[in-house]
Design an enzyme around this catalytic site. Structure first.
Site, PDB file in Angstrom:
ATOM      1  N   LYS A 210       0.827  -1.205   0.000  1.00 11.98           N
ATOM      2  CA  LYS A 210       0.000   0.000   0.000  1.00 11.98           C
ATOM      3  C   LYS A 210       0.862   1.257   0.000  1.00 11.98           C
ATOM      4  O   LYS A 210       0.582   2.222  -0.740  1.00 11.98           O
ATOM      5  CB  LYS A 210      -0.920  -0.019   1.226  1.00 11.98           C
ATOM      6  CG  LYS A 210      -1.717   1.272   1.431  1.00 11.98           C
ATOM      7  CD  LYS A 210      -2.656   1.564   0.273  1.00 11.98           C
ATOM      8  CE  LYS A 210      -3.495   2.797   0.567  1.00 11.98           C
ATOM      9  NZ  LYS A 210      -4.386   3.142  -0.543  1.00 11.98           N
ATOM     10  N   CYS A 264      -3.839  10.348   0.816  1.00 11.48           N
ATOM     11  CA  CYS A 264      -2.901   9.244   0.590  1.00 11.48           C
ATOM     12  C   CYS A 264      -1.542   9.711   0.068  1.00 11.48           C
ATOM     13  O   CYS A 264      -0.527   9.545   0.743  1.00 11.48           O
ATOM     14  CB  CYS A 264      -3.501   8.246  -0.391  1.00 11.48           C
ATOM     15  SG  CYS A 264      -4.889   7.303   0.258  1.00 11.48           S
TER      16      CYS A 264
END
Length: 452
Positions: A210, A264
Site C-alpha cells: 500500500k 494518501c
C-alpha cells in the site's frame, strides 16, 4: 457467508468516513448485519437517518436502502461481532511523523468486544508493522492470541474519491493475513461485494504494498513537476515536450501540477521515510518538490505581474482534485498560508467544497464574488467549470491569471488583453527565471515501528 468453519453474520465497521461508510453500506447490501461506529455524533445521527454529507456516486441510495432494511445502524461505541473492520484516519503530524492515535483508540475500544474466533481487519493506511504492533498488541492485552485465537488481517483500501463505491466493488483487494487462515476468511467476506481479484499475502507485504503504490505515484508526479520547472527556466513548453516524450513506447510521464493533495499521496511516503530513513532520500526529495509547487507558482506570478503586499488574489479551487468536494491536504492550503504570510488578501472559490472559510480566508461558491476586483487569479483545481471560463466570467481588476492546471483557453484570454501564466511554460516574453529553494526534507533518525 461461510468461511471454513466460521459463519460470519455480524460486522462492526469502525470509522464512517470516505471509506468506512461505503464499505459498511455495501456489506449491509450483501446481507450482513452491520454496525457502523464513529466518534462524530452528527455522523452517527445522519447514518441512522439514512443520509450522509459525502458526495460519492451511488452512496446515498445504497446507504438509504441499507438503513431502511435494518441491516445497517450506527453507534458511538463498538459491540461484539464476528468481524471488525477499522477504517479510521492515519494523518501525519506537523513534523511528518505518523499519527496513529485514531488507530490506537479504535483498537482499544474494539478489543474488549472481540471474542475468540473473531476476524479483525485493519484497512487504514499505516506504517509497516502497525497490524501486529498496534492491533495485535491491543488484542493480546485482552488475552487474545493473533496466531491461534483471533484472525487478524491488513487489507488496505484502493479507491479514487468521487468513485469510491464503484472502486470498492471493482478493484482487486490485497488480503494480508497474519496467518493464511485469516487471509482466506477475509477474502470470503470481501467476495460478498467485490468483483475484483482477491490477492492473498501476509500482513507485512500488504502494508508495504500500500505504501509503495502511493509513493510510486508521488515520485512520478515529482518528476513531471521537475520537468515543468526545467521548461519554465529554459523557455520550453514542458507540456509539449512531455507529449512528445510519451510517444516513446516505454515512457509515460504524468502531467505536472501545483502540488499533491488528498489523504494518501502526500502522506504515505512519510511513513516509509520515517520508518526507513537510510533508504528513502529519493522519496523525501519528491515530497519536497511536490510540497513547494504551489509556492513556486505564486513566486512566478509575483515575478511576472508585480503582485505585492495588499493586493487581492482570487484562488480558484479548494478541493485537492477536480470535481470532488474533498479539500484534505490540498495544495491550495499551502498557497493560502503563503498568501497570508506575504500580506496578500486571498478569496477562494470552489463549486463543491462546503465551507465558508478556511485558515481565516473566505470561501465562496459564487465565482464572480471571489474574482471581482482581484489583482490576480490563480487556478489550483481542475474542476470542469473552470475549463469553460471566459474573460467575462472573471471580472478582475488586474490582468494576470496563473493556470496551475492547464485548463484555460489561453487564446480567448490573451485576445481580451489578459496575461496567462501557465505551469511548465515560461512567462510572456520568455525572460522569466524563478528558482525556488527546495527545503531539505527532515532527517528522521528514529524508526516509528519495527516489523516484528
Amino acid at each position: 457467508m461461510t468461511s471454513g468453519k466460521h459463519v460470519d453474520r455480524t460486522i462492526c465497521v469502525i470509522g464512517l468516513g470516505y471509506v468506512g461508510l461505503p464499505t459498511a453500506a455495501l456489506l449491509a447490501r450483501s446481507g450482513y448485519d452491520v454496525l457502523g461506529v464513529d466518534i462524530d455524533e452528527q455522523v452517527v445521527a445522519d447514518v441512522n437517518r439514512g443520509t450522509t454529507s459525502l458526495q460519492e456516486e451511488g452512496l446515498r441510495t445504497i446507504l438509504a436502502d441499507a438503513v431502511s432494511s435494518g441491516r445497517l445502524r450506527a453507534a458511538a461505541t463498538p459491540e461484539a461481532a464476528d468481524i471488525f473492520i477499522i477504517c479510521v484516519p492515519t494523518p501525519i503530524t506537523a513534523d511528518h511523523r505518523a499519527d496513529l492515535s485514531a488507530v490506537t483508540s479504535a483498537a482499544e475500544a474494539m478489543a474488549p468486544c472481540v471474542e475468540t474466533g473473531s476476524l479483525v481487519i485493519l484497512e487504514s493506511t499505516s506504517p509497516a508493522g502497525t497490524t501486529r504492533n498496534v492491533i495485535g498488541a491491543a488484542l493480546e492485552a485482552h488475552g487474545h492470541d493473533v496466531q491461534t485465537g483471533v484472525h487478524v488481517c491488513y487489507c488496505p483500501e484502493r479507491v479514487l474519491p468521487g468513485d469510491t463505491v464503484g472502486e470498492l466493488v471493482r478493484n482487486s483487494r490485497i488480503i494480508g493475513g497474519v496467518t493464511p487462515e485469516a487471509a482466506e476468511r477475509a477474502a470470503g467476506m470481501y467476495k460478498s461485494f467485490c468483483s475484483g481479484e482477491m490477492c492473498r499475502t501476509t500482513d507485512r507485504v500488504a502494508e508495504l504494498c500500500k505504501l509503495m503504490e502511493n509513493t510510486y505515484r508521488d515520485v512520478n508526479i515529482a518528476i513531471a513537476n521537475v520537468f515543468a520547472r526545467i521548461g519554465e527556466e529554459a523557455g520550453v513548453d514542458a507540456h509539449e515536450a512531455i507529449r512528445l516524450a510519451n510517444m516513446h513506447p516505454r515512457v509515460d510521464i504524468l502531467s505536472p501540477g501545483p502540488g499533491v493533495g488528498g489523504h494518501c499521496i502526500p502522506v504515505d511516503p512519510w511513513f516509509l521515510i520515517e520508518g526507513f530513513p537510510a533508504c528513502t532520500d529519493l522519496l523525501a526529495e519528491a515530497r519536497a518538490i511536490n510540497d513547494t509547487q504551489a509556492v513556486r507558482l505564486l513566486d512566478r506570478l509575483q515575478a511576472a505581474s508585480g503582485l505585492n503586499k495588499g493586493h487581492h488574489v482570487a484562488i480558484l479551487g479548494l478541493a485537492y482534485k477536480g470535481d470532488i468536494d474533498d479539500p484534505r491536504d490540498s495544495p491550495t492550503l499551502a498557497l493560502i498560508r503563503e498568501c497570508t504570510r506575504r500580506g496578500l488578501t486571498a478569496h477562494v472559490h470552489d463549486p463543491l467544497v462546503e465551507t465558508d472559510g478556511i485558515a481565516g480566508v473566505p470561501v465562496t461558491r459564487n465565482l464572480k464574488l471571489a474574482v471581482n476586483g482581484a489583482d490576480a487569479v490563480i487556478i489550483m483545481t481542475d474542476h470542469a467549470c473552470y475549463r469553460s471560463l471566459t474573460p467575462d466570467d472573471v471580472p478582475m481588476r488586474g490582468q494576470w491569471i496563473a493556470d496551475g492546471r492547464g485548463v484555460l483557453n489561453d487564446t480567448a484570454f490573451l485576445a481580451a488583453g489578459m496575461q496567462v501564466l501557465s505551469l511548465g511554460v515560461a512567462a510572456q516574453g520568455g525572460t522569466e527565471t524563478v528558482r525556488v529553494e527546495i527545503p531539505s526534507a527532515p532527517q528522521v533518525t528514529n524508526q516509528f515501528v519495527g516489523v516484528s
